[in-house]
Design a protein around this motif. Sequence first.
Motif, short mmCIF file in Angstrom:
data_model
loop_
_atom_site.label_atom_id
_atom_site.label_comp_id
_atom_site.label_asym_id
_atom_site.label_seq_id
_atom_site.Cartn_x
_atom_site.Cartn_y
_atom_site.Cartn_z
N PHE A 1 -1.91 11.38 -11.51
CA PHE A 1 -0.52 10.49 -11.75
C PHE A 1 -0.52 9.15 -10.93
O PHE A 1 -0.74 8.34 -12.19
CB PHE A 1 0.60 11.29 -12.02
CG PHE A 1 1.69 10.79 -12.84
CD1 PHE A 1 1.55 10.76 -14.16
CD2 PHE A 1 3.01 10.84 -11.95
CE1 PHE A 1 2.75 10.02 -14.76
CE2 PHE A 1 4.00 10.02 -12.79
CZ PHE A 1 4.16 9.97 -13.82
N ILE A 2 0.46 9.36 -9.66
CA ILE A 2 0.49 8.62 -9.03
C ILE A 2 -0.53 7.12 -9.13
O ILE A 2 -0.15 5.82 -9.09
CB ILE A 2 0.92 8.21 -7.45
CG1 ILE A 2 2.33 9.71 -7.87
CG2 ILE A 2 0.85 7.84 -6.78
CD1 ILE A 2 3.78 9.02 -8.87
N ARG A 3 -1.94 7.44 -9.09
CA ARG A 3 -2.66 6.17 -9.00
C ARG A 3 -2.97 6.02 -10.15
O ARG A 3 -2.78 4.42 -10.50
CB ARG A 3 -4.25 7.77 -8.71
CG ARG A 3 -5.78 6.16 -8.39
CD ARG A 3 -6.86 6.97 -7.79
NE ARG A 3 -6.36 7.41 -6.23
CZ ARG A 3 -6.46 8.78 -6.14
NH1 ARG A 3 -7.33 9.68 -7.28
NH2 ARG A 3 -6.66 8.89 -5.29
N SER A 4 -3.02 6.74 -11.20
CA SER A 4 -3.21 6.21 -12.73
C SER A 4 -2.01 5.16 -13.27
O SER A 4 -2.31 3.96 -13.55
CB SER A 4 -2.70 7.60 -13.23
OG SER A 4 -2.96 6.64 -14.96
N GLU A 5 -0.75 5.69 -12.77
CA GLU A 5 0.29 5.12 -13.02
C GLU A 5 0.41 3.45 -11.82
O GLU A 5 0.87 2.72 -13.13
CB GLU A 5 1.58 5.38 -12.47
CG GLU A 5 2.50 6.34 -13.69
CD GLU A 5 2.40 5.87 -15.03
OE1 GLU A 5 2.89 5.04 -15.40
OE2 GLU A 5 1.67 6.65 -15.72
N LEU A 6 0.29 4.03 -10.97
CA LEU A 6 -0.02 2.74 -10.38
C LEU A 6 -0.86 1.52 -10.53
O LEU A 6 -0.80 0.13 -10.00
CB LEU A 6 0.32 2.60 -8.64
CG LEU A 6 0.99 3.05 -8.12
CD1 LEU A 6 0.53 3.75 -6.56
CD2 LEU A 6 2.25 2.38 -8.09
N ALA B 1 -3.11 22.74 -6.67
CA ALA B 1 -3.67 22.24 -8.27
C ALA B 1 -2.10 20.77 -8.68
O ALA B 1 -2.56 19.99 -8.58
CB ALA B 1 -3.61 22.62 -9.54
N ARG B 2 -1.36 21.02 -8.28
CA ARG B 2 0.08 20.18 -8.65
C ARG B 2 -0.42 19.08 -7.21
O ARG B 2 0.23 18.31 -8.23
CB ARG B 2 1.00 21.24 -7.82
CG ARG B 2 1.55 21.63 -7.18
CD ARG B 2 2.82 21.96 -6.38
NE ARG B 2 3.32 22.40 -5.66
CZ ARG B 2 2.79 24.13 -5.18
NH1 ARG B 2 2.62 25.07 -5.83
NH2 ARG B 2 3.47 24.38 -3.44
N VAL B 3 -0.27 19.48 -6.12
CA VAL B 3 -0.93 17.75 -5.41
C VAL B 3 -1.93 17.22 -5.62
O VAL B 3 -1.69 16.15 -6.48
CB VAL B 3 -1.05 18.81 -4.25
CG1 VAL B 3 -0.79 17.23 -3.23
CG2 VAL B 3 0.70 19.25 -3.73
N LYS C 1 1.32 -1.08 -0.02
CA LYS C 1 0.29 0.15 0.01
C LYS C 1 0.68 1.50 -0.38
O LYS C 1 1.97 1.13 0.23
CB LYS C 1 -0.69 -0.10 1.01
CG LYS C 1 -1.91 -0.38 1.01
CD LYS C 1 -3.16 -0.87 2.07
CE LYS C 1 -3.73 -2.18 2.71
NZ LYS C 1 -5.13 -1.97 3.17
N LEU C 2 0.35 2.62 -0.68
CA LEU C 2 0.98 3.09 -1.25
C LEU C 2 0.19 4.55 0.36
O LEU C 2 -0.54 4.68 -0.89
CB LEU C 2 1.61 3.98 -1.84
CG LEU C 2 2.27 5.01 -1.92
CD1 LEU C 2 3.70 5.59 -1.09
CD2 LEU C 2 2.19 5.35 -3.62
N TYR C 3 0.61 5.37 1.41
CA TYR C 3 -0.04 6.10 1.65
C TYR C 3 -0.29 7.92 1.33
O TYR C 3 1.24 8.12 0.77
CB TYR C 3 -0.46 5.79 2.42
CG TYR C 3 -1.08 4.41 3.33
CD1 TYR C 3 -2.25 4.69 3.00
CD2 TYR C 3 -0.67 4.07 4.00
CE1 TYR C 3 -3.40 3.61 4.02
CE2 TYR C 3 -0.13 2.56 4.47
CZ TYR C 3 -2.34 2.51 4.13
OH TYR C 3 -2.91 1.95 5.03
N ALA C 4 -0.81 8.52 0.54
CA ALA C 4 -0.03 10.19 0.50
C ALA C 4 -0.97 10.87 1.75
O ALA C 4 -2.15 10.79 1.37
CB ALA C 4 -0.42 10.71 -1.13
N ILE C 5 -0.68 11.71 2.24
CA ILE C 5 -1.20 12.74 2.80
C ILE C 5 -1.04 13.67 2.85
O ILE C 5 -0.04 14.50 2.54
CB ILE C 5 -0.43 12.63 4.67
CG1 ILE C 5 -0.33 10.94 4.87
CG2 ILE C 5 -0.87 13.15 5.36
CD1 ILE C 5 -1.24 10.52 5.97
N SER C 6 -1.95 14.16 2.74
CA SER C 6 -2.60 15.74 2.06
C SER C 6 -3.12 16.31 1.65
O SER C 6 -4.91 15.21 2.40
CB SER C 6 -2.47 15.97 0.03
OG SER C 6 -3.22 15.67 -0.07
#
Length: 59
Positions: free
Chosen positions: A46-51, A38-40, A25-30
């Motif tokens: 992008f990361i979600r799509s790539e994974l 917008a950049r976040v 699992k990969l967690y991103a906290i933001s």
Amino acid sequence: MVAAASLAGGPLVPVLPGWAVAAGKLYAISLSGLEAPARVRLFREFIRSELMNTADSRA
């Protein structure tokens, strides 16, 4: 695979071709939703799509 272009182009070479990392699992906290810059939001998408693409190609 995220590094597919580099593997195909030659800068990277497989070291252990029969070995793969176990799923995890990969967690991103933001900030959530539109409160995040917008950049976040773009990076998260992008990361979600790539994974997801990586997971789909392994199935």
